[in-house]
Motif scaffolding. Sequence first.
Motif, short mmCIF file in Angstrom:
data_model
loop_
_atom_site.label_atom_id
_atom_site.label_comp_id
_atom_site.label_asym_id
_atom_site.label_seq_id
_atom_site.Cartn_x
_atom_site.Cartn_y
_atom_site.Cartn_z
N GLN A 59 0.32 -1.15 0.02
CA GLN A 59 -0.30 0.06 -0.26
C GLN A 59 0.97 1.11 0.18
N SER A 60 1.84 1.39 0.85
CA SER A 60 2.56 2.19 0.69
C SER A 60 3.55 2.48 -0.90
N GLY A 61 3.93 1.86 -1.11
CA GLY A 61 3.98 1.37 -3.12
C GLY A 61 2.66 2.51 -3.72
N LYS A 62 2.08 1.66 -3.59
CA LYS A 62 0.61 2.56 -4.24
C LYS A 62 0.58 4.09 -4.12
N ASN A 63 0.58 4.20 -2.85
CA ASN A 63 0.58 5.67 -2.55
C ASN A 63 1.16 7.01 -2.79
N ASP A 64 2.70 6.08 -3.20
CA ASP A 64 3.96 7.08 -3.67
C ASP A 64 3.27 7.17 -5.29
N VAL A 65 2.72 5.80 -5.95
CA VAL A 65 2.73 6.21 -7.11
C VAL A 65 1.34 7.40 -7.84
N ILE A 66 0.60 6.61 -6.84
CA ILE A 66 -0.70 7.96 -6.86
C ILE A 66 -0.46 9.32 -6.67
N ILE A 83 -4.03 7.40 1.90
CA ILE A 83 -3.10 8.67 2.55
C ILE A 83 -4.21 9.52 2.26
N ASP A 84 -3.83 10.93 3.15
CA ASP A 84 -4.58 12.33 2.62
C ASP A 84 -3.65 12.78 1.02
N ILE A 85 -4.11 12.78 0.14
CA ILE A 85 -3.62 13.42 -1.13
C ILE A 85 -4.43 14.89 -2.03
N SER A 86 -5.59 15.22 -0.85
CA SER A 86 -5.79 16.43 -1.34
C SER A 86 -4.78 17.44 -1.83
#
Length: 262
Positions: free
Chosen positions: A128-135, A169-172
């Motif tokens: 999930q951390s990797g997904k967050n980084d890509v996003i 995570i909050d990506i706002s």
Amino acid sequence: MVTSYHVHTTFSDGQNSVQEMIEAAISLGIDEIGISDHYVLTTGQIFDWSMKLDAIADYFGAIGLAADKFRTKIKVRYGIEADFVPETAQQLGEILQEYQFDYVIGSVHLIDGVCIDSSKDYWDALDQSGKNDVIRAYWAMIAKLAKSGLYDIVGHLDLYKKFGSQPTIDISADVMTALDAIAEAGIAIELNTSGWHKPIHEQYPSAAVLRGCQKRGIPVILTADAHRTDDITCDFDRGRLLLRTIGYTNTALFQNRKMTID
């Protein structure tokens, strides 16, 4: 005005020729159709879903021949969907200047050289951390795309969600930075109905992102990301309803890289 500006043909990964797509658009009563095949200029990679890099002149010519043939029946717009790759952005700009396109759709399919919408396996291999980084990297790339000055429309915002991956995570702040850059650049976004037929079962972009665009006065077009004749106006009624719900009352038109609001 009924337009369909995000349309692919056999020059890239579409199933029908330029002429077949235009003939289908005529039968649907569309006012304007724009052909917009993929053009991906990288520093060495070749993707089978992009037109060959040396085919752009033939591509432009094929649109011109069809536009002339059907000029009394429909307006044909010269478009292209050109990926934003920072390392080749300057070269891409030089290439695009050689042709009188009506609009250029800017898309981000590649993060660190990987096509993020080609395989669910890519996302499944990430924690999930990797997904967050890509996003987060995706939204940063969208901001750079908008600031590049190369584009008229941003294609399928939040494409990363195709297979269901969402941030935890909050990506706002990342999203707002990208939307602010789009607004400042004075370019449009699309409501792309193809997402309703992908694993995520949601249009691109989400309603929340659409609301952020509408709040900033970012113009919108309605597209189906058509890869075959049957999809040229797929879910347009549903898309129009969503746009009205969000607060959009007009859509954008393009000619000679100039935008007007219908």
